[in-house]
Design an enzyme around this catalytic site. Sequence first.
Site, PDB file in Angstrom:
ATOM      1  N   ARG A 249       0.823  -1.205   0.000  1.00 50.66           N
ATOM      2  CA  ARG A 249       0.000   0.000   0.000  1.00 50.66           C
ATOM      3  C   ARG A 249       0.859   1.257   0.000  1.00 50.66           C
ATOM      4  NH1 ARG A 249      -1.639   0.750   4.400  1.00 50.66           N
ATOM      5  NH2 ARG A 249      -0.870  -1.023   5.596  1.00 50.66           N
TER       6      ARG A 249
ATOM      7  N   ARG B 275       1.359 -12.386  -1.655  1.00 54.11           N
ATOM      8  CA  ARG B 275       0.033 -12.706  -1.116  1.00 54.11           C
ATOM      9  C   ARG B 275      -0.775 -13.574  -2.068  1.00 54.11           C
ATOM     10  NH1 ARG B 275      -2.026  -9.470   3.187  1.00 54.11           N
ATOM     11  NH2 ARG B 275      -0.539  -7.879   3.880  1.00 54.11           N
TER      12      ARG B 275
ATOM     13  N   LYS C  21      -3.286 -12.294  11.978  1.00 54.74           N
ATOM     14  CA  LYS C  21      -4.755 -12.312  11.941  1.00 54.74           C
ATOM     15  C   LYS C  21      -5.286 -13.465  11.102  1.00 54.74           C
ATOM     16  CE  LYS C  21      -5.984  -8.353  10.275  1.00 54.74           C
ATOM     17  NZ  LYS C  21      -4.668  -8.073   9.731  1.00 54.74           N
ATOM     18  N   THR C  22      -4.762 -13.597   9.887  1.00 54.79           N
ATOM     19  CA  THR C  22      -5.252 -14.637   8.987  1.00 54.79           C
ATOM     20  C   THR C  22      -4.882 -16.022   9.496  1.00 54.79           C
ATOM     21  OG1 THR C  22      -5.127 -13.160   7.081  1.00 54.79           O
ATOM     22  CG2 THR C  22      -5.146 -15.517   6.627  1.00 54.79           C
TER      23      THR C  22
ATOM     24  N   SER D  92      -1.241  -5.985   9.443  1.00 56.45           N
ATOM     25  CA  SER D  92      -0.710  -7.035   8.575  1.00 56.45           C
ATOM     26  C   SER D  92       0.595  -7.574   9.154  1.00 56.45           C
ATOM     27  CB  SER D  92      -0.470  -6.479   7.167  1.00 56.45           C
ATOM     28  OG  SER D  92      -1.679  -6.092   6.581  1.00 56.45           O
TER      29      SER D  92
ATOM     30  N   ASP E  22      -9.985 -10.325   8.033  1.00 55.53           N
ATOM     31  CA  ASP E  22      -9.353  -8.996   8.037  1.00 55.53           C
ATOM     32  C   ASP E  22     -10.239  -7.833   8.471  1.00 55.53           C
ATOM     33  OD1 ASP E  22      -6.977  -7.477   7.579  1.00 55.53           O
ATOM     34  OD2 ASP E  22      -7.802  -6.757   5.697  1.00 55.53           O
TER      35      ASP E  22
ATOM     36  N   LYS F 263      -8.843  -1.936   0.723  1.00 58.44           N
ATOM     37  CA  LYS F 263      -8.649  -1.015   1.833  1.00 58.44           C
ATOM     38  C   LYS F 263      -9.421   0.291   1.629  1.00 58.44           C
ATOM     39  CE  LYS F 263      -6.171  -3.562   4.500  1.00 58.44           C
ATOM     40  NZ  LYS F 263      -6.835  -4.173   5.692  1.00 58.44           N
TER      41      LYS F 263
ATOM     42  N   HIS G 175     -10.435  -3.650  12.249  1.00 57.18           N
ATOM     43  CA  HIS G 175      -9.381  -4.281  11.461  1.00 57.18           C
ATOM     44  C   HIS G 175      -9.004  -5.559  12.194  1.00 57.18           C
ATOM     45  CE1 HIS G 175      -5.137  -4.056   9.493  1.00 57.18           C
ATOM     46  NE2 HIS G 175      -5.966  -4.758   8.763  1.00 57.18           N
TER      47      HIS G 175
END
Length: 532
Positions: free
Chosen positions: A60, A324, A243-244, A239, A258, A200, A219
């Site tokens: 990003r 990713r 989390k995932t 990130s 997410d 996003k 988030h």
Amino acid sequence: MTFGRVNPQFRLEDQGIEGLGNVYYNLMEPALIEAALKRDEGTLGNGGAFLVTTGKFTGRSPKDKHIVKSPNVADKIWWESNAEMSPEGFATLHADMLEHMKGREYFVQDLVGGADPAHSIDVRMVTELAWHALFNRHMLRRPERDEVDDFTADFTIINCPSFKADPERHNCRSETVIALNFDAKLILIGGTEYAGENKKSVFTLLNYLLPEKGIMPMHCSANHAPGNPVDAAVFFGLSGTGKTTLSADPSRVLIGDDEHGWSDRGTFNFEGGCYAKTINLSAEAEPEIYATTRKFGTVIENMVFDPETFELDFEDDSLTANMRCAYPLEYISNASASAMGGHPKNVIMLTCDAFGVLPPIARLTPAQAMYHFLSGFTSKVAGTERGVTEPEPTFSTCFGAPFMPRRPEAYGNLLRDKIAKHGATCWLVNTGWTGGAYGTGSRMPIKATRALLSAALDGSLADAEFRKDPNFGFEVPVSVPGVPQVLLDPRQTWADAEAYDEQAEKLVHMFAENFAQYVPYIDDDVKAAAIG
């Protein structure tokens, strides 16, 4: 010429977007992959995955995101964290982008943000790249085919990577631009092929809209106990904090990885898919996510692969550490069909501590939870943003400052109220370093993290003996079955205890220095919880 399924009353021409070449409406996955291959946008990989690279932008560009400062939003936006754009600059940007788009092919997807129909928004995604349309079909929620006929967008997002902004002309920072105009219900993205900007932008939009309805945008990832959606848990984190990985627990049902909302009805996913980091991904440690890299339509971003066998190299980060894969939620076998759950019984805040100071898990009071939520301490992991090449300690309020249009207290107070109302237990979990700081210590063993989380989620951790942490005042378990006891006391994992004390003192000072900005806006109990 138009192709695909479209509401005849809602073509691009009806939105003032005219003079384009072929426009493809709501193509499904096979047609999008076919188009992307014809346009030489990527390569068909094993199992029908689609392999792409995103050029110089492999993460990003948060500094290039702008919000249009109109009278309607001027007093609502957290301008210290969000760059402003003038209405005049946006109008010129919009006109110049539409002119640039003429004669070119575009792909339109009419999609939904939010699994709860009571709080969802309809979003029209207009993309220059066919694979971006495929990505968006994964990451947002797909209406039924007959629902497309009556689709009317609440917001439109136009993503045109070949367009380069002019900072002087468009009142922005660089040739790359992400511009949000809440009044015009329009988001413009230019100068970057990184697909994550699409999702996003929708998250930022929901972060602006939902608090006014009393809904907490988060988030976070989320899951619930099998057969019991009421027993839900949410996992906050930036990130790279897990989390995932941690929410994709085969013993629980995945709600999403997410972005979620917490309403008076419970927890609901904003998205229709997952966007998982693949660096060092293995079939042994994360079999469900690993399996998606060989499934039809999965978008594989910025991964090195063998040109003959198309085998992916999960260790080669020469393109980026932020490699990713994007795939629909149903590719995970234990994913929730509704993407909804009850009110969280457990709220987990994930942090990646590059200092090696924080314990692997700690129990927080509601005031401490708000303190750590507003602090949002973690380490930016290599590749997630442009210019980050190794873990970089940072404070990202609400564990998502780049996506928060409103002041942090708006989200902190919502979270605190919901925790109090629904009686959630809060935990701080460190997935970062132990035995020393980055460069000396090692990453927290994922097996230990999973064991601690399992104990927290099944309620057994509540019965453990706890000690008070001398640096932060939160409670830390003394022993937990299946977890080496030494891990629970970070000071003992360091070869030099005095060096740990110095590092801890440094981190405590960083917390206090960062939190000073929130002191005028918070209650006394949160101030008291600042440092125990």
